[in-house]
Design an enzyme around this catalytic site. Structure first.
Site, PDB file in Angstrom:
ATOM      1  N   SER A  58      -6.519 -15.640  24.505  1.00 19.64           N
ATOM      2  CA  SER A  58      -7.154 -16.924  24.797  1.00 19.64           C
ATOM      3  C   SER A  58      -8.529 -17.008  24.149  1.00 19.64           C
ATOM      4  O   SER A  58      -8.649 -16.892  22.946  1.00 19.64           O
ATOM      5  CB  SER A  58      -7.207 -17.137  26.311  1.00 19.64           C
ATOM      6  OG  SER A  58      -7.577 -18.454  26.608  1.00 19.64           O
ATOM      7  N   ASP A  70      -9.513 -23.891  22.330  1.00 19.72           N
ATOM      8  CA  ASP A  70      -9.681 -22.444  22.210  1.00 19.72           C
ATOM      9  C   ASP A  70      -8.587 -21.871  21.299  1.00 19.72           C
ATOM     10  O   ASP A  70      -7.705 -22.605  20.849  1.00 19.72           O
ATOM     11  CB  ASP A  70      -9.708 -21.795  23.602  1.00 19.72           C
ATOM     12  CG  ASP A  70      -8.369 -21.856  24.318  1.00 19.72           C
ATOM     13  OD1 ASP A  70      -7.496 -22.624  23.887  1.00 19.72           O
ATOM     14  OD2 ASP A  70      -8.204 -21.144  25.321  1.00 19.72           O
ATOM     15  N   ASP A 119      -5.791 -20.229  21.467  1.00 20.64           N
ATOM     16  CA  ASP A 119      -4.349 -20.422  21.677  1.00 20.64           C
ATOM     17  C   ASP A 119      -4.015 -21.841  22.114  1.00 20.64           C
ATOM     18  O   ASP A 119      -2.880 -22.147  22.461  1.00 20.64           O
ATOM     19  CB  ASP A 119      -3.764 -19.391  22.642  1.00 20.64           C
ATOM     20  CG  ASP A 119      -4.255 -19.556  24.072  1.00 20.64           C
ATOM     21  OD1 ASP A 119      -5.399 -19.995  24.261  1.00 20.64           O
ATOM     22  OD2 ASP A 119      -3.491 -19.228  25.007  1.00 20.64           O
ATOM     23  N   ASP A 177      -4.777 -23.803  24.717  1.00 17.94           N
ATOM     24  CA  ASP A 177      -4.455 -24.284  26.064  1.00 17.94           C
ATOM     25  C   ASP A 177      -5.669 -24.967  26.704  1.00 17.94           C
ATOM     26  O   ASP A 177      -5.512 -25.832  27.551  1.00 17.94           O
ATOM     27  CB  ASP A 177      -3.853 -23.191  26.952  1.00 17.94           C
ATOM     28  CG  ASP A 177      -4.724 -21.952  27.103  1.00 17.94           C
ATOM     29  OD1 ASP A 177      -5.830 -21.915  26.537  1.00 17.94           O
ATOM     30  OD2 ASP A 177      -4.284 -21.008  27.791  1.00 17.94           O
TER      31      ASP A 177
END
Length: 575
Positions: A149, A301, A303, A305
């Site tokens: 993340s 961010d 990834d 999400d």
């Protein structure tokens, strides 16, 4: 330096032929040059936290590497076979832009395939929400994303999704961990069955984009969409693979991408942290927005999400919104649309978390829907969707810059949330209003709520012990008054108790145990303390509120609430 026997035993195991020569050489080198680092690498096994498993990349049981992830995957393979006997098992795997993500994803695919499991592996990096979507779209039994993340560049991680597209929750999580813990490293099957690994890309992208547009767009005119000037940065991450495609598909033509941050890069060279929660991360996007006079700014961010959002305030200046603000704006808009369409009949719910703004409860009450509040992490919202099939999920989020629109994706989804925010902004602009004015009107309608977060970073073994002690002290010496206000209720999620300090009555909390403490004050303020499940941090969340009659009262009310937060922080000695 003295190294404890249990650590040396693990080190010696990693010096056996089960582990490759490169790994053994690195350990031998560490033994002489950096015994402290050796201890950090082996003193414990990496654990599953709020968002799966995250850790620093390197050799050792407390690091992300081929062997720790291989063991996880072997354990998960064994558990899947036990859970779905006689079925042809299928898993989907995605990965982000971090160093080694693609090679670690292939290791994970190899182990699954070596266990006779059909693997759908993305041929290139993709956003985490697309993996959640894919698990259900391809009827998989599980899914994996290789990502850490928004953690620093030296980290990577491993998120596990179940067949409903949500992350692991009880009892599966503990049962899988138990299987993994009992495995030996020499039991991991690393030899791939390539015939069981199928690469996926464009077809899934198209299905995901189509689903997102269907779920997150609401009767905005083509003209309004073309008139919205958007500034967007992927912060060197994976959202660049899908956000521009989805916005184009929905009819947004004026999308301006920050060029210096468009190229995926695991070093995240232009930011201190690739986390849209940090204002610094959106510096370049805000500068571009002012240069081109954009209406709205988005940053995601690595990834994809989480999303950060900035909008123009009443003075025409770009203003960053926090996660609670974006969450209530999007939730209120969804509720308005559902109400307008006559789709609210008491069988709907919105989702939130115990550390997020209580304003979500006010929205639920006003629209006559339920608000289900769970522990931190979207896996709990996904679990609500699974546990209450008789209720339709409208949307929901948490304060840490995440939101979920509908139930096609069962995790926080910056792709869908960006499209939804564009719809709100485009319609507001067409009506000579703005997202900022929309939020201000909500404060009049539902109460002015203001939140603040303090994160204290404590690294390594000492840091973990310090965080532990801080929570022990808070429990052992409970606070009875803060900032001149009595504490009227203390919720302790580790002990599953809610104690009313006025009556001494104790009620049981029904949510799963978690190391969280929440204080409720007599003026409606709420203070929460919890160690992060994904980073070496302890977090303190503050929520205060007041009622206002009209828009003119906002400046004075805001100053009043800011002072209240400042005083609480000062009294708790957190500044």
């Amino acid at each position: 330096m003295h190294i404890e026997k249990n650590i040396l035993d693990k080190v010696n195991e990693w010096l056996t032929p089960t582990f490759d020569k490169k790994t053994q050489d690195e350990i031998t080198e560490m033994m002489t040059s950096s015994p402290k680092n050796l201890e950090e690498s082996f003193y414990k096994n990496l654990e599953f936290g709020t968002g799966g498993m995250r850790g620093i990349m390197g050799v050792g049981t407390n690091r992300i590497n081929k062997y720790t992830l291989g063991k996880n995957t072997q354990g998960l393979s064994d558990y899947l076979k036990k859970s779905f006997p006689g079925e042809q098992l299928k898993v989907a795997i995605a990965y982000d832009c971090r160093h080694n993500s693609n090679t670690l994803a292939k290791v994970v695919a190899d182990v699954f395939s070596a266990n006779g499991i059909q693997v759908y592996l993305f041929s290139d990096m993709r956003p985490t929400p697309e993996l959640s979507f894919t698990v259900r779209y391809l009827n998989c039994h599980a899914g994996i994303v290789l990502t850490a993340s928004h953690n620093p560049p030296e980290y990577n991680g491993y998120k596990v999704y179940w067949q409903d597209g949500g992350q692991l929750v009880p009892p599966n999580d503990a049962e899988i961990v138990d299987v993994i813990e009992k495995l030996r490293y020499d039991e991991v099957k690393f030899d791939a069955n390539e015939s069981l690994i199928q690469y996926i890309d464009a077809d899934i992208d198209e299905a995901f984009a189509k689903s997102t547009v269907e779920n997150a767009s609401f009767n905005t005119s083509a003209q309004a969409r073309q008139n919205l000037k958007i500034c967007y940065t992927s912060l060197h991450g994976t959202s660049i693979k899908m956000v521009p495609k989805v916005l184009e598909k929905a009819g947004y033509t004026d999308v301006n991408i920050v060029p210096e941050q468009a190229e995926p890069n695991g070093d995240f060279p232009t930011v201190i942290s690739p986390n849209p929660e940090e204002p610094e991360a959106l510096t370049m996007a805000l500068a571009l927005a002012d240069k081109i006079n954009a209406d709205i700014v988005f940053g995601t961010d690595p990834d994809s999400d989480r999303l950060g959002v900035a909008v123009r305030n009443n003075k025409g200046q770009m203003q960053l919104l926090n996660g609670n603000q974006t969450m209530v704006i999007m939730t209120n808009y969804l509720l308005e649309q559902w109400k307008k369409a006559g789709k609210i009949n008491g069988k709907q719910f919105i989702g939130s978390t115990i550390v997020s703004t209580p304003m979500m409860l006010e929205l639920a009450s006003a629209y006559d829907v339920e608000c289900k509040v769970g522990l931190t992490g979207f896996k709990w919202i996904a679990k609500f969707i699974r546990d209450f099939p008789e209720l339709k999920f409208i949307g929901g989020g948490e304060e840490s810059f995440g939101f979920m629109v509908g139930d096609a994706v069962r995790d926080k989804d910056a792709v869908g949330a960006i499209l939804l925010m564009c719809e709100i902004a485009a319609q507001a602009k067409e009506n000579n209003s703005s997202v900022y004015k929309y939020l201000e009107q909500m404060y009049v309608d539902f109460g002015f709520f203001k939140e603040h977060l303090i994160s204290l970073t404590k690294k390594g073994i000492e840091g973990a012990n310090e965080i532990k002690q801080m929570m022990v002290d808070l429990r052992d010496n409970p606070v009875s008054e803060i900032n001149g206000q009595r504490v009227i209720m203390v919720e302790d999620y580790q002990n599953s108790t809610a104690k009313n300090l006025l009556t001494d009555e104790v009620e049981a909390l029904t949510v799963p145990k978690s190391n969280v403490l929440i204080y409720y004050l007599e003026d409606g303020s709420k203070i929460c303390a919890r160690p992060s499940g994904t980073e070496p941090k302890i977090k303190f969340y503050f929520s205060v509120n007041t009622a206002i009659e009209n828009l003119d009262e906002i400046p004075a009310a805001e100053a009043f609430l800011d002072t209240k937060i400042k005083n609480i922080i000062s009294e708790m000695k957190l500044n």
